[in-house]
Design a protein around this motif. Structure first.
Motif, PDB file in Angstrom:
ATOM      1  N   ARG A  68     -11.651   5.277   3.956  1.00 45.54           N
ATOM      2  CA  ARG A  68     -12.580   4.196   4.274  1.00 45.54           C
ATOM      3  C   ARG A  68     -13.828   4.818   4.901  1.00 45.54           C
ATOM      4  O   ARG A  68     -13.827   5.988   5.297  1.00 45.54           O
ATOM      5  CB  ARG A  68     -11.953   3.165   5.211  1.00 45.54           C
ATOM      6  N   ARG A  78       0.839  -1.194   0.000  1.00 41.96           N
ATOM      7  CA  ARG A  78       0.000   0.000   0.000  1.00 41.96           C
ATOM      8  C   ARG A  78       0.872   1.241   0.000  1.00 41.96           C
ATOM      9  O   ARG A  78       2.089   1.144   0.126  1.00 41.96           O
ATOM     10  CB  ARG A  78      -0.909   0.005   1.230  1.00 41.96           C
ATOM     11  N   ASP A 114      -6.380   7.691  -0.123  1.00 46.30           N
ATOM     12  CA  ASP A 114      -7.246   6.565   0.217  1.00 46.30           C
ATOM     13  C   ASP A 114      -8.148   6.926   1.395  1.00 46.30           C
ATOM     14  O   ASP A 114      -7.731   7.642   2.303  1.00 46.30           O
ATOM     15  CB  ASP A 114      -6.409   5.346   0.606  1.00 46.30           C
ATOM     16  N   SER A 130     -14.261   3.364  -5.438  1.00 48.46           N
ATOM     17  CA  SER A 130     -12.803   3.211  -5.483  1.00 48.46           C
ATOM     18  C   SER A 130     -12.152   3.447  -4.125  1.00 48.46           C
ATOM     19  O   SER A 130     -10.948   3.266  -3.982  1.00 48.46           O
ATOM     20  CB  SER A 130     -12.199   4.175  -6.507  1.00 48.46           C
ATOM     21  N   ARG A 131     -12.938   3.861  -3.132  1.00 44.62           N
ATOM     22  CA  ARG A 131     -12.442   4.156  -1.785  1.00 44.62           C
ATOM     23  C   ARG A 131     -11.330   5.210  -1.836  1.00 44.62           C
ATOM     24  O   ARG A 131     -10.235   5.036  -1.307  1.00 44.62           O
ATOM     25  CB  ARG A 131     -11.961   2.881  -1.087  1.00 44.62           C
ATOM     26  N   THR A 132     -11.665   6.311  -2.504  1.00 46.47           N
ATOM     27  CA  THR A 132     -10.717   7.408  -2.659  1.00 46.47           C
ATOM     28  C   THR A 132     -11.395   8.747  -2.401  1.00 46.47           C
ATOM     29  O   THR A 132     -12.615   8.886  -2.529  1.00 46.47           O
ATOM     30  CB  THR A 132     -10.116   7.445  -4.076  1.00 46.47           C
ATOM     31  N   TYR A 188      -8.125  -1.610   5.807  1.00 43.73           N
ATOM     32  CA  TYR A 188      -9.542  -1.891   5.622  1.00 43.73           C
ATOM     33  C   TYR A 188     -10.045  -3.049   6.483  1.00 43.73           C
ATOM     34  O   TYR A 188     -11.171  -3.512   6.297  1.00 43.73           O
ATOM     35  CB  TYR A 188      -9.828  -2.157   4.142  1.00 43.73           C
ATOM     36  N   THR A 218      -2.083   7.748  -4.656  1.00 33.81           N
ATOM     37  CA  THR A 218      -3.001   6.957  -3.842  1.00 33.81           C
ATOM     38  C   THR A 218      -2.716   5.491  -4.109  1.00 33.81           C
ATOM     39  O   THR A 218      -2.180   5.133  -5.147  1.00 33.81           O
ATOM     40  CB  THR A 218      -4.473   7.282  -4.176  1.00 33.81           C
ATOM     41  N   THR A 219      -3.043   4.630  -3.151  1.00 38.78           N
ATOM     42  CA  THR A 219      -2.940   3.200  -3.393  1.00 38.78           C
ATOM     43  C   THR A 219      -4.059   2.743  -4.313  1.00 38.78           C
ATOM     44  O   THR A 219      -3.863   1.970  -5.242  1.00 38.78           O
ATOM     45  CB  THR A 219      -3.003   2.418  -2.073  1.00 38.78           C
ATOM     46  N   ASN A 220      -5.260   3.225  -4.046  1.00 41.84           N
ATOM     47  CA  ASN A 220      -6.427   2.855  -4.850  1.00 41.84           C
ATOM     48  C   ASN A 220      -6.526   3.756  -6.074  1.00 41.84           C
ATOM     49  O   ASN A 220      -6.281   4.962  -5.997  1.00 41.84           O
ATOM     50  CB  ASN A 220      -7.705   2.988  -4.011  1.00 41.84           C
ATOM     51  N   GLU A 221      -6.895   3.171  -7.193  1.00 43.19           N
ATOM     52  CA  GLU A 221      -7.004   3.936  -8.439  1.00 43.19           C
ATOM     53  C   GLU A 221      -8.281   4.763  -8.437  1.00 43.19           C
ATOM     54  O   GLU A 221      -9.358   4.277  -8.100  1.00 43.19           O
ATOM     55  CB  GLU A 221      -7.006   2.977  -9.630  1.00 43.19           C
ATOM     56  N   ASP A 278     -11.560   6.535  -9.730  1.00 45.38           N
ATOM     57  CA  ASP A 278     -12.522   6.239 -10.781  1.00 45.38           C
ATOM     58  C   ASP A 278     -13.005   7.548 -11.401  1.00 45.38           C
ATOM     59  O   ASP A 278     -12.553   8.638 -11.023  1.00 45.38           O
ATOM     60  CB  ASP A 278     -13.697   5.410 -10.244  1.00 45.38           C
TER      61      ASP A 278
END
Length: 284
Positions: free
Chosen positions: A197, A103, A195, A179-181, A251, A156-159, A161
């Motif tokens: 949550r 991450r 990122d 996308s949790r961003t 998460y 970010t770790t998550n891409e 959208d």
């Protein structure tokens, strides 16, 4: 209908996020007005925390200012559970180069970092303590290179959208549950991202179009008495804020309705840019 509303309010209140303006009877007393609140306004409800950060170990102290590579190999911890600083961020970036950390670096030493350290120690034949001593650090330095700025603070770790259409104009905290961003956008352009949550099924983060009602850099929960740094309140007690628990466990946990950010450094910079009245869009 009245029984349903009261029951829902009680659940949300017990979870740690104020359900609405009527849900101020928490027994915590009247909250003081934060110094960074919008002038002439008061919060719609008493804000509350939505998670509890893990307790650091007794040895969780800041590392010495001296170069860790010069530290004697005494076994004394250089980095341990609960530490939060730039040296930990570098540790995570170096572990990520070796695929031991999956991450973006956060700078917080929690359970996920400890597990990654144990994997590295096992691979190198070191005692699997999950704590970084001089021997572990020297071994890591010998098989990795100095992280670049992008490795230390990736987008970010998550891409990200595609942004919601409501995010394409003005100044917006565009928050995607898909996308949790969180993307900080100005006139349709992404300025920064991180990122996040959300709340659990029983205490969900509300979706819709909101605005930043007020901000508090050093807000502390009136229920749990735990810190909620860089809080930006947008919906009757729900806020975007830094979460040490998210930084430590990722998460594996959830908030009680607020939007948790796990990178304190990035959120601190964002906090300074966001103003009361800026849009907040929470969408799928």
């Amino acid at each position: 209908m009245r029984r349903v509303v009261l029951a829902a309010a009680a659940v949300a209140l017990a979870a740690g996020c104020t359900p609405d303006a009527a849900g101020t009877g928490t027994g915590a007393g009247t909250a003081p007005a934060p110094s960074s609140a919008a002038p002439g306004t008061a919060p719609a409800a008493t804000p509350t925390t939505d998670d509890k950060p893990p307790s650091p170990s007794a040895s969780a102290t800041a590392p010495s200012a001296a170069s860790p590579s010069a530290a004697p190999s005494t076994g004394k911890p250089l980095m341990d559970d609960g530490d939060e600083n730039e040296q930990v961020r570098e540790l995570q970036a170096r572990l990520r180069q070796l695929d031991f950390f999956d991450r973006a670096p956060t700078g917080f030493y929690g359970t996920m970092t400890a597990a990654s350290v144990r994997k590295f120690q096992a691979r190198r034949g070191l005692p699997e303590t999950g704590v970084v001593d001089a021997a572990t650090w020297q071994q890591l330095l010998s098989v990795t290179r100095k992280p670049t700025a992008d490795e230390l603070e990736p987008a970010t770790t998550n891409e990200l959208d595609a942004p919601d259409p409501r995010c394409m104009t003005g100044r917006v905290l565009c928050i995607s549950k898909e996308s949790r961003t969180l993307a900080w956008m100005i006139d349709g352009k992404v300025v920064s991202s991180m990122d996040v949550r959300f709340g659990s099924e029983n205490t969900p983060t509300r979706e819709g179009l909101f605005k930043v009602e007020w901000k508090a850099r050093d807000w502390t929960s009136t229920i749990y008495h735990t810190p909620m740094p860089y809080a930006m309140f947008f919906s009757r007690g729900q806020a975007v804020h830094y979460s040490a628990d998210f930084a430590a466990r990722g998460y594996a946990g959830a908030s009680h309705g607020c939007v948790n950010v796990r990178d304190r450094t990035k959120l601190s910079a964002l906090f300074d840019q966001v103003k009361a009245g800026d849009k907040v869009v929470v969408h799928w």
